[in-house]
Write an enzyme that holds these catalytic residues in place. Structure first.
Site, PDB file in Angstrom:
ATOM      1  N   SER A  15       0.861  -1.191  -0.061  1.00  0.00           N
ATOM      2  CA  SER A  15       0.020  -0.144  -0.023  1.00  0.00           C
ATOM      3  C   SER A  15       0.813   1.261   0.191  1.00  0.00           C
ATOM      4  O   SER A  15       0.610   2.346  -0.725  1.00  0.00           O
ATOM      5  CB  SER A  15      -1.130   0.179   1.135  1.00  0.00           C
ATOM      6  OG  SER A  15      -0.359  -0.065   2.414  1.00  0.00           O
ATOM      7  N   ARG A  36       7.024  -8.517  -6.872  1.00  0.00           N
ATOM      8  CA  ARG A  36       7.209  -9.930  -7.429  1.00  0.00           C
ATOM      9  C   ARG A  36       6.131 -10.529  -7.988  1.00  0.00           C
ATOM     10  O   ARG A  36       6.163 -11.562  -8.736  1.00  0.00           O
ATOM     11  CB  ARG A  36       7.776 -10.612  -6.116  1.00  0.00           C
ATOM     12  CG  ARG A  36       6.733 -10.839  -5.085  1.00  0.00           C
ATOM     13  CD  ARG A  36       7.495 -11.608  -4.030  1.00  0.00           C
ATOM     14  NE  ARG A  36       6.664 -11.513  -2.682  1.00  0.00           N
ATOM     15  CZ  ARG A  36       6.832 -12.072  -1.555  1.00  0.00           C
ATOM     16  NH1 ARG A  36       8.037 -12.567  -1.567  1.00  0.00           N
ATOM     17  NH2 ARG A  36       6.266 -11.990  -0.604  1.00  0.00           N
ATOM     18  N   LYS A 193       6.733   3.798  17.248  1.00  0.00           N
ATOM     19  CA  LYS A 193       5.307   4.134  17.407  1.00  0.00           C
ATOM     20  C   LYS A 193       4.437   2.943  17.289  1.00  0.00           C
ATOM     21  O   LYS A 193       3.185   2.979  17.893  1.00  0.00           O
ATOM     22  CB  LYS A 193       4.954   5.157  16.693  1.00  0.00           C
ATOM     23  CG  LYS A 193       4.998   5.565  15.232  1.00  0.00           C
ATOM     24  CD  LYS A 193       3.913   4.580  14.409  1.00  0.00           C
ATOM     25  CE  LYS A 193       4.386   4.562  13.025  1.00  0.00           C
ATOM     26  NZ  LYS A 193       3.262   3.791  12.198  1.00  0.00           N
ATOM     27  N   ASP A 246       3.290  10.850  14.000  1.00  0.00           N
ATOM     28  CA  ASP A 246       3.066   9.595  13.885  1.00  0.00           C
ATOM     29  C   ASP A 246       2.336   8.871  14.761  1.00  0.00           C
ATOM     30  O   ASP A 246       1.398   7.792  14.560  1.00  0.00           O
ATOM     31  CB  ASP A 246       4.369   8.844  13.111  1.00  0.00           C
ATOM     32  CG  ASP A 246       3.991   7.545  12.170  1.00  0.00           C
ATOM     33  OD1 ASP A 246       2.714   7.555  11.792  1.00  0.00           O
ATOM     34  OD2 ASP A 246       4.767   7.021  11.632  1.00  0.00           O
ATOM     35  N   SER A 256      -4.952   2.143  10.898  1.00  0.00           N
ATOM     36  CA  SER A 256      -3.347   1.461  11.199  1.00  0.00           C
ATOM     37  C   SER A 256      -3.596   0.096  11.372  1.00  0.00           C
ATOM     38  O   SER A 256      -4.360  -0.346  12.252  1.00  0.00           O
ATOM     39  CB  SER A 256      -2.911   2.450  12.463  1.00  0.00           C
ATOM     40  OG  SER A 256      -2.019   1.392  13.014  1.00  0.00           O
ATOM     41  N   ASN A 258      -1.090  -1.890  12.866  1.00  0.00           N
ATOM     42  CA  ASN A 258      -0.780  -2.015  14.235  1.00  0.00           C
ATOM     43  C   ASN A 258      -1.777  -1.837  15.446  1.00  0.00           C
ATOM     44  O   ASN A 258      -2.244  -2.693  16.042  1.00  0.00           O
ATOM     45  CB  ASN A 258       0.261  -1.324  14.463  1.00  0.00           C
ATOM     46  CG  ASN A 258       1.647  -1.847  13.767  1.00  0.00           C
ATOM     47  OD1 ASN A 258       2.201  -2.601  14.159  1.00  0.00           O
ATOM     48  ND2 ASN A 258       1.979  -0.918  12.832  1.00  0.00           N
TER      49      ASN A 258
HETATM   50  N1  LIG Z   1       0.947   1.271   4.590  1.00  0.00           N
HETATM   51  C1  LIG Z   1       1.148   2.443   5.302  1.00  0.00           C
HETATM   52  O1  LIG Z   1       0.263   3.068   5.630  1.00  0.00           O
HETATM   53  C2  LIG Z   1       2.639   2.772   5.587  1.00  0.00           C
HETATM   54  C3  LIG Z   1       3.558   1.766   5.594  1.00  0.00           C
HETATM   55  N2  LIG Z   1       4.925   2.141   5.821  1.00  0.00           N
HETATM   56  C4  LIG Z   1       5.882   1.220   5.959  1.00  0.00           C
HETATM   57  O2  LIG Z   1       6.244   0.676   4.735  1.00  0.00           O
HETATM   58  C5  LIG Z   1       6.645  -0.620   4.774  1.00  0.00           C
HETATM   59  C6  LIG Z   1       6.024  -1.289   3.765  1.00  0.00           C
HETATM   60  O3  LIG Z   1       4.634  -1.319   4.043  1.00  0.00           O
HETATM   61  P1  LIG Z   1       3.491  -1.366   2.916  1.00  0.00           P
HETATM   62  O4  LIG Z   1       3.562  -0.678   1.681  1.00  0.00           O
HETATM   63  O5  LIG Z   1       2.344  -0.764   4.075  1.00  0.00           O
HETATM   64  O6  LIG Z   1       3.317  -2.888   3.210  1.00  0.00           O
HETATM   65  P2  LIG Z   1       2.265  -3.910   2.534  1.00  0.00           P
HETATM   66  O7  LIG Z   1       2.027  -5.194   3.700  1.00  0.00           O
HETATM   67  O8  LIG Z   1       1.299  -3.282   1.928  1.00  0.00           O
HETATM   68  O9  LIG Z   1       3.172  -4.578   1.284  1.00  0.00           O
HETATM   69  C7  LIG Z   1       4.358  -5.536   1.407  1.00  0.00           C
HETATM   70  C8  LIG Z   1       4.980  -5.289  -0.212  1.00  0.00           C
HETATM   71  O10 LIG Z   1       6.156  -5.798   0.198  1.00  0.00           O
HETATM   72  C9  LIG Z   1       6.547  -6.934  -0.604  1.00  0.00           C
HETATM   73  N3  LIG Z   1       7.106  -8.211  -0.081  1.00  0.00           N
HETATM   74  C10 LIG Z   1       7.124  -8.507   1.255  1.00  0.00           C
HETATM   75  N4  LIG Z   1       8.038  -9.626   1.318  1.00  0.00           N
HETATM   76  C11 LIG Z   1       8.643  -9.692   0.092  1.00  0.00           C
HETATM   77  C12 LIG Z   1      10.106 -10.331  -0.507  1.00  0.00           C
HETATM   78  N5  LIG Z   1      10.614 -11.259   0.483  1.00  0.00           N
HETATM   79  N6  LIG Z   1      10.471 -10.005  -1.685  1.00  0.00           N
HETATM   80  C13 LIG Z   1       9.579  -9.210  -2.295  1.00  0.00           C
HETATM   81  N7  LIG Z   1       8.716  -8.493  -1.782  1.00  0.00           N
HETATM   82  C14 LIG Z   1       8.312  -8.700  -0.802  1.00  0.00           C
HETATM   83  C15 LIG Z   1       4.883  -7.441  -0.591  1.00  0.00           C
HETATM   84  O11 LIG Z   1       4.996  -8.315  -1.771  1.00  0.00           O
HETATM   85  P3  LIG Z   1       3.919  -9.657  -1.843  1.00  0.00           P
HETATM   86  O12 LIG Z   1       2.373  -8.845  -2.016  1.00  0.00           O
HETATM   87  O13 LIG Z   1       4.157 -10.319  -3.261  1.00  0.00           O
HETATM   88  O14 LIG Z   1       3.920 -10.312  -0.788  1.00  0.00           O
HETATM   89  C16 LIG Z   1       4.124  -6.303  -0.862  1.00  0.00           C
HETATM   90  O15 LIG Z   1       4.444  -5.625  -2.409  1.00  0.00           O
HETATM   91  C17 LIG Z   1       6.579  -1.095   6.288  1.00  0.00           C
HETATM   92  O16 LIG Z   1       7.545  -1.123   7.066  1.00  0.00           O
HETATM   93  C18 LIG Z   1       5.368   0.058   6.819  1.00  0.00           C
HETATM   94  O17 LIG Z   1       5.865   0.226   8.156  1.00  0.00           O
HETATM   95  C19 LIG Z   1       5.185   3.541   6.210  1.00  0.00           C
HETATM   96  C20 LIG Z   1       4.241   4.624   5.953  1.00  0.00           C
HETATM   97  C21 LIG Z   1       2.800   4.326   5.781  1.00  0.00           C
HETATM   98  O1  LIG Z   2       3.162   4.233   9.643  1.00  0.00           O
HETATM   99  C1  LIG Z   2       2.112   4.134   9.291  1.00  0.00           C
HETATM  100  C2  LIG Z   2       1.198   5.603   9.297  1.00  0.00           C
HETATM  101  O2  LIG Z   2       2.041   6.436   9.320  1.00  0.00           O
HETATM  102  C3  LIG Z   2       1.018   3.056   9.054  1.00  0.00           C
HETATM  103  O3  LIG Z   2       0.908   2.285  10.131  1.00  0.00           O
HETATM  104  P1  LIG Z   2       0.518   0.994  10.217  1.00  0.00           P
HETATM  105  O4  LIG Z   2       1.848  -0.014   9.773  1.00  0.00           O
HETATM  106  O5  LIG Z   2       0.156   0.516  11.496  1.00  0.00           O
HETATM  107  O6  LIG Z   2      -0.714   0.645   9.256  1.00  0.00           O
END
Ligand SMILES: NC(=O)C1=CN([C@@H]2O[C@H](COP(=O)(O)OP(=O)(O)OC[C@H]3O[C@@H](n4cnc5c(N)ncnc54)[C@H](OP(=O)(O)O)[C@@H]3O)[C@@H](O)[C@H]2O)C=CC1
Ligand SMILES: O=C(CO)COP(=O)(O)O
EC number: 1.1.1.94
Length: 375
Positions: A15, A36, A193, A246, A256, A258
Site C-alpha cells: 500500500s 514480485r 510508534k 505519527d 493503522s 498495528n
Molecule cells: N501502509 C502504510 O500506511 C505505511 C507503511 N509504511 C511502512 O512501509 C513498509 C512497507 O509497508 P506497506 O507497503 O504498507 O506493506 P504491505 O504489507 O502493504 O506490502 C508489502 C509489500 O512488500 C512485498 N514483499 C514482502 N516480502 C517480500 C519479499 N520477500 N520479496 C519481495 N517483496 C516482498 C509484498 O509483496 P507480496 O504482495 O508479493 O507479498 C508487498 O508488495 C512497512 O515497513 C510499513 O511500516 C510506512 C508508512 C505508511
Molecule cells: O506508519 C503508518 C502510518 O504513518 C502506517 O501504520 P500501520 O503500519 O500501523 O498501518
C-alpha cells in the site's frame, strides 16, 4: 513541484509503495514500480489499480509496474524502498547489482532488523556503502494518501541532496515533505510508534476513555524518546511529524494495521488470529520483541513496551496490562526538563525511614507484576 522529469524507482507493491509511486507520477516524475507478483503487475499496467493492497485507489496511469528489478532500476535517480523489514535486506541484495553510487536510496520502512538491531537505512549503508541515503517517516496512512487527504511527511538524511530531491519529487498540493538531518531519530520514531499503536488499539477495544488514551500516548512518547536518546537520537525529533505526529495517527486510527492487531486482541483474539486476519504487515509485533531485548540490554526503562511484550508473547491477558499501567513508578513528566533520577532520589530522601514510598513502585516490583507498568 518537480522541476524536471526525474526517474523514480519504487521497490514494493504494497500500500505505501503504491501510494508513493502514484504521488511521484502525479508530480511529473517517470515512475517504475517493482513487485514480485506478476498478476499485480498486469493489473497495475492495465487497470491502473492495485487490487490487493489499495483496491479503490485510481493510480496515476503513468506508473509502470514490472517484476523485473533491473528494468525498474535502470536510469533511476531516486529509489524508494517500501518493503517490510523482514524482507528488506534480501530485496536490497537482489537489487544491488543494478544500484549505482550516484543514486539516492530512501527507505520508507518502519521496522528493525533482528540481527544487530539495525534500522533499514543502516542496512542500505551496509549493503551499498553509498552516501545518498535517507528515510521517510511521518503520519502517512497509505489509504488516506490514496484519498488525497492532505498529508505531511519527513525526509531525514545527513545528505542535503537527498533531502532536497525527495522534497522536489514528492512534495505536491496534497503531500508536504519536511526535512530533518536526524535520520536515526526519525527512523526510530517511525519504528517505535508501532508498538504503542498496538497498545492503543487494545485499550480502545477494552473501552478505555479519552484520558487513558491521552496518558498512554504521552507516556509512550516519553518512553520512545528515552529509548531513542539512549541510541543517540535527538529528543527534539520526537516533537515533529515522525515522533508525536505519527504516534497520534497510529494510536487513533482503525486504518493503522498495528492498531487493528491490538484492537482484535483486546476483543479476545490471539495474536496469530489478529495477524492472520490482517493479511498485511504489522511491524510493531516484531519491533516490540526486539526493542524490549535491547532496552533490557541497555537498561532503559520501558514499562509500556515490556507490558505489551508480555501480552503478545507470554499469554498475559490484555486487561492485566491495563491494570498494571497504573502501578509503575510515578516519575518525571518530561525527563529532559526534570530527570527521572532526580524524582527518584527525592522519593528516597523523603521516604520515612528511607523505605520506598507508598506510591513509588520499584522497577523490580513492576517487572514482577506481569511486566506491566507506567512509563
Ligand atoms: N501502509 C502504510 O500506511 C505505511 C507503511 N509504511 C511502512 O512501509 C513498509 C512497507 O509497508 P506497506 O507497503 O504498507 O506493506 P504491505 O504489507 O502493504 O506490502 C508489502 C509489500 O512488500 C512485498 N514483499 C514482502 N516480502 C517480500 C519479499 N520477500 N520479496 C519481495 N517483496 C516482498 C509484498 O509483496 P507480496 O504482495 O508479493 O507479498 C508487498 O508488495 C512497512 O515497513 C510499513 O511500516 C510506512 C508508512 C505508511
Ligand atoms: O506508519 C503508518 C502510518 O504513518 C502506517 O501504520 P500501520 O503500519 O500501523 O498501518
Amino acid at each position: 513541484m518537480a522541476e524536471q522529469q526525474t526517474n523514480v524507482a519504487v521497490l514494493g507493491g504494497g500500500s505505501f509503495g503504491t501510494a508513493l509511486a502514484s504521488i511521484a507520477a502525479d508530480n511529473g516524475a517517470r515512475v517504475r514500480q517493482w513487485m514480485r507478483d506478476e498478476t499485480l503487475v498486469k493489473q497495475i499496467n492495465q487497470e491502473h489499480r492495485n487490487g490487493r493492497y489499495l483496491p479503490n485507489y485510481a493510480m496515476n496511469p503513468a506508473v509502470e509496474a514490472s517484476a523485473d528489478i533491473q528494468t525498474v532500476l535502470a536510469d533511476a535517480e531516486l529509489v524508494l524502498i517500501a518493503i517490510p523489514s523482514k524482507a528488506f535486506r534480501s530485496v536490497v541484495q537482489a537489487a544491488k547489482a543494478w544500484l549505482r553510487p550516484e543514486q539516492i536510496l530512501v527507505s520508507t520502512t518502519k521496522g528493525i532488523e533482528q540481527e544487530g538491531f539495525l534500522l533499514m537505512s543502516q542496512v542500505l549503508e551496509q549493503e551499498t556503502g553509498f552516501s545518498h541515503i535517507g528515510v521517510i517517516a511521518g503520519p502517512n496512512l497509505a489509504s488516506e494518501i490514496a484519498d488525497k487527504q492532505l498529508t505531511a511527511t519527513v525526509i531525514a538524511s545527513a545528505d542535503s541532496l537527498t533531502r532536497t530531491r525527495v522534497q522536489q519529487v514528492l512534495g505536491c498540493r496534497y503531500f508536504r515533505v519536511y526535512a530533518s538531518d536526524d535520520r536515526h531519530g526519525v527512523e526510530l520514531g517511525g519504528a517505535l510508534k508501532n508498538i504503542y499503536a498496538i497498545a492503543a488499539g487494545m485499550a480502545a477495544a477494552l473501552g478505555m476513555g479519552e484520558n487513558t488514551r491521552s496518558m498512554l500516548m504521552t507516556r509512550a512518547l516519553a518512553e520512545m524518546s528515552r529509548f531513542a536518546v539512549a541510541q543517540g537520537a535527538n529528543p527534539m525529533t520526537f516533537l515533529g511529524l515522525a515522533g508525536v505526529g505519527d504516534l497520534i495517527v497510529t494510536c487513533s486510527s482503525n486504518l493503522s494495521r498495528n492498531y487493528r492487531v491490538g484492537y482484535a486482541m483486546g476483543e479476545g483474539r490471539t495474536l496469530e488470529e489478529a495477524v492472520d486476519a490482517l493479511g498485511q504487515v504489522a511491524e510493531g509485533v516484531n519491533t516490540v520483541k526486539l526493542v524490549c531485548a535491547k532496552a533490557s540490554e541497555m537498561d532503559v526503562y520501558m514499562p509500556l513496551a515490556e507490558g505489551l511484550n508480555h501480552v503478545l508473547f507470554d499469554g498475559v491477558p490484555a486487561q492485566e496490562m491495563a491494570r498494571t499501567l497504573m502501578m509503575g513508578e510515578q516519575s518525571s513528566d518530561v525527563e529532559f526538563i526534570l530527570p527521572r533520577e532526580a524524582v527518584q532520589q527525592a522519593h528516597r530522601d523523603q521516604a520515612p525511614h528511607n523505605q520506598t514510598s507508598k506510591n513509588q513502585v520499584s522497577k523490580d516490583q513492576v517487572s514482577k507484576n506481569n511486566g506491566g507498568g507506567n512509563a
